[in-house]
Design an enzyme around this catalytic site. Structure first.
Site, PDB file in Angstrom:
ATOM      1  N   ASP A 144      34.809 -62.771  50.120  1.00 35.84           N
ATOM      2  CA  ASP A 144      34.577 -64.189  49.344  1.00 35.84           C
ATOM      3  C   ASP A 144      33.923 -64.295  48.049  1.00 35.84           C
ATOM      4  O   ASP A 144      33.852 -64.964  47.491  1.00 35.84           O
ATOM      5  CB  ASP A 144      33.850 -65.119  50.559  1.00 35.84           C
ATOM      6  N   ASP A 200      36.326 -70.653  53.943  1.00 34.23           N
ATOM      7  CA  ASP A 200      36.892 -69.474  54.836  1.00 34.23           C
ATOM      8  C   ASP A 200      36.748 -69.936  56.202  1.00 34.23           C
ATOM      9  O   ASP A 200      36.305 -70.791  56.681  1.00 34.23           O
ATOM     10  CB  ASP A 200      35.879 -68.483  54.508  1.00 34.23           C
ATOM     11  N   ASP A 228      31.496 -66.344  53.349  1.00 34.71           N
ATOM     12  CA  ASP A 228      30.406 -65.555  54.077  1.00 34.71           C
ATOM     13  C   ASP A 228      30.584 -64.097  53.996  1.00 34.71           C
ATOM     14  O   ASP A 228      29.650 -63.313  53.762  1.00 34.71           O
ATOM     15  CB  ASP A 228      30.112 -65.876  55.357  1.00 34.71           C
TER      16      ASP A 228
END
Length: 623
Positions: free
Chosen positions: A521, A322, A517
């Site tokens: 996600d 990410d 995080d």
């Protein structure tokens, strides 16, 4: 810890206590006379500790599943009782059960319920029916109905804005802390929070098909797609156990028949052979090696939720990451101040925008005030007016200033330059004249480049960045960090789709890692072979869905985790070779009568001790 695990632990502790009592009593009584008291005490301890193993072995035998580790433990420990080595029988079972408990504990804690995800589920919807506003369940709203979302409310259903302008907090879905503007004609998705203006939305999807429902479904179903790594001891026992049992049977029968020697001698050797064959050192050395690695990782700020994930790290081929909060700080800062003319200084332009934004708690406003860093003299302000979705109008020192986005500049007919939109651009204008602009972007973490370089040195052949941010911002970060492949403007479902495509590119034994995080996600963290979450500032949902948590939020710790994994596996392999090598040597000596029972016990315990010392090396992690 579950009740089942607690009960199992209590049983192990009780059995261990009974075992110690049996050893002490047996030694004291043996000084005076032979007695069956020792046998009784050891039998009680054995049944308390290993009763479930005995039961499993019997059940599996009845089902025709004979040669597993339970059968091996049963036949070896019964053999030890037959030859009078009671302490060895109970000790072997105790060590085995302790190892099994730690394994069960790790598995139980590898996945927890993702409670925070439930916070994105909307409780109600304000629907406009017959010119009246009604509060109903989101499930009861049909397609093409009009819903009203007020400031502070969560959008209950996907749709298109038909009236009003606002700013949306999309963090729960995209992971991006930068709010997004929404105006008439824009598509909005469920789960986002309306920050300021009142908007009316025409519903385009039912609640069952909405984005927020799909996210919850993704998380619930993703974990089930993970293939569990088969336990080494179980695989080993499938081949080792029948070989050992057959060898012991042949040892008890063939020599007496061929050499015409007493059966008693060779039966005793065969039983000794079975006792020696019990892979006690192996059972201890493998879990301890991994526990050492887990402990070392923990001291380095890396929480690994089970030895399986530590082992799989060494097989990583693809790393998917990410952006916001993982490779970048997630804290927006003013990166550039560009005055429109020489008469306007950077300091003056920053002061004007800070004054205009002084009453706003918008993340953009906060970043501007942080960069200004001085006490703001609000007495210079006559009034401020927030224009939802556009910016701020402020009367300052008797003059009218406008501070906001490009749409605000277009409204007041101010010509603006072309600016590469790698972040958010805040323009400032005075009475129809552009004063300049501020470029606000998310900063990459200090060790993000070190992380990417380290992954490449580890032989990771494919590094991909998936983000909900805009393409321009994603391209900017990817270029700075040396990431060649990235996909932007993704929702959680889009991330899972991209992940599925990447799964097809890895080898059969290779593993795919995802690092993230946020709540958004969680589905991909659960779907990946190994999910790694940033634990310092990461959401509870991401931390609970992940297999590994980086407690310090440093992406470079991913590389350190791989180093620990490689070192731990080296130690595991050393212990396997050591345990099996010495075991086979003693087995050969026992078969020919050159190894007594106590010599075998000593060799077994000695190997276990060496394996323990070797396993402790895994706890030492270099800085």
């Amino acid at each position: 810890m579950t009740k089942k695990l607690k009960k199992r632990l209590k049983k192990i502790i009780l059995g261990a206590t009974l075992f110690l009592v049996a050893v002490l009593c047996n030694n004291m009584v043996a000084l005076v006379e032979e007695t069956i008291l020792g046998l009784i005490l050891f039998l009680i301890a054995y049944l308390v500790i290993g009763g479930d193993v005995v039961k499993k072995a019997c059940v599996n035998i009845a089902k025709g599943q004979i040669f597993d580790e339970n059968f091996l433990m049963l036949i070896a420990t019964i053999g030890a009782f037959f030859v009078g080595e009671y302490p060895e029988a109970v000790a072997v079972m105790l060590f085995y059960q302790v190892g099994e408990w730690f394994q069960a504990y790790a598995v139980n804690n590898s996945r927890k319920s993702i409670k925070e995800l439930m916070n994105i589920r909307p409780d109600y919807a304000n629907v406009l029916r017959n010119e009246e506003e009604q509060t109903v369940s989101p499930e009861d709203v049909a397609i093409d109905e009009c819903i009203i979302i007020k400031p502070g409310e969560r959008i209950p259903l996907d749709g298109i804005v038909i009236k009003g302008n606002t700013t949306l907090d999309t963090m729960a879905l995209t992971g991006e802390s930068m709010p997004r503007e929404a105006q008439e004609g824009d598509t909005v998705i469920s789960g986002c929070i309306n920050l300021n203006g009142v908007i009316q939305v025409r519903v385009t999807k039912t609640f069952a098909e909405s984005t927020v429902t799909k996210i919850l479904d993704l998380v619930e179903n993703a974990s089930s797609k993970k293939a569990e790594t088969e336990n080494f001891i179980t695989r080993f026992a499938k081949y080792y156990t029948p070989c050992v049992v057959l060898s012991a049977a042949l040892l008890a029968v063939l020599p007496p028949l061929l050499l015409q020697q007493p059966f008693g001698v060779w039966v005793y050797r065969a039983l000794s052979f079975l006792v020696i064959s019990c892979p006690c050192a192996l059972v201890i050395s493998i879990p301890l090696s991994f526990f050492g690695g887990l402990g070392g990782a923990g001291r380095a700020g890396i929480l690994v939720k089970g030895s399986t994930y530590l082992e799989q790290l060494a097989k990583a081929e693809i790393v998917v990451m990410d952006k916001t909060g993982t490779l970048t700080k997630g804290n927006f800062a003013v990166q550039k101040i560009v005055p429109a003319e020489e008469s306007m200084t950077e300091e003056a332009l920053l002061e004007i925008t800070a004054l205009a934004e002084c009453y706003s708690n918008h993340p953009i406003s906060v970043s501007i005030k942080n960069r200004y860093g001085k006490e703001i003299d609000t007495s210079r302000l006559t009034s401020t007016e927030e224009i939802a979705g556009f910016g701020v109008k402020a009367v300052m020192d008797g003059r009218v200033y406008y501070v906001g986005n490009d749409k605000l500049m277009q409204q007041i007919n101010v010509t603006i330059p072309d600016v590469e939109p790698i972040g958010t651009v805040v323009f400032a204008a005075l009475e129809g004249k552009l004063l300049g602009y501020l470029l606000i972007t998310d900063e990459e973490k200090e060790d993000a480049k070190k992380c990417i370089d380290g992954l490449k040195k580890h032989g990771i052949r494919h590094i991909v960045m998936l983000t909900g941010d805009r393409k321009e911002a994603a391209a900017h970060i990817a270029e700075k960090l040396g990431i060649t492949e990235y996909h932007a403007q993704l929702l959680p479902a889009d991330k899972v789709t991209n992940m599925e495509k990447l799964f097809a590119n890895k080898s059969e034994n290779g593993k795919l890692i995802f690092v993230g995080d946020g709540i958004n996600d969680a589905p991909v963290l659960a779907r990946a072979d190994i999910g790694i979450a940033m634990g310092g500032l990461g959401s509870d949902a991401a931390i609970e869905a992940a297999d590994i948590v980086i407690m310090t939020d440093e992406p470079s710790k991913i590389v350190k985790a791989m180093d620990i994994s490689a070192k731990t596996l080296r130690i595991v392999h050393q212990n396997i070779v050591l345990a099996l090598g010495i075991k086979f040597l003693v087995l050969i000596l026992a078969a020919f009568g050159f190894a007594s029972m106590w010599a075998a016990v000593f060799a077994d315990v000695g190997v276990a001790f060496i394996a323990i010392l070797n396993a402790m090396r895994a706890m030492k992690v270099p800085e």
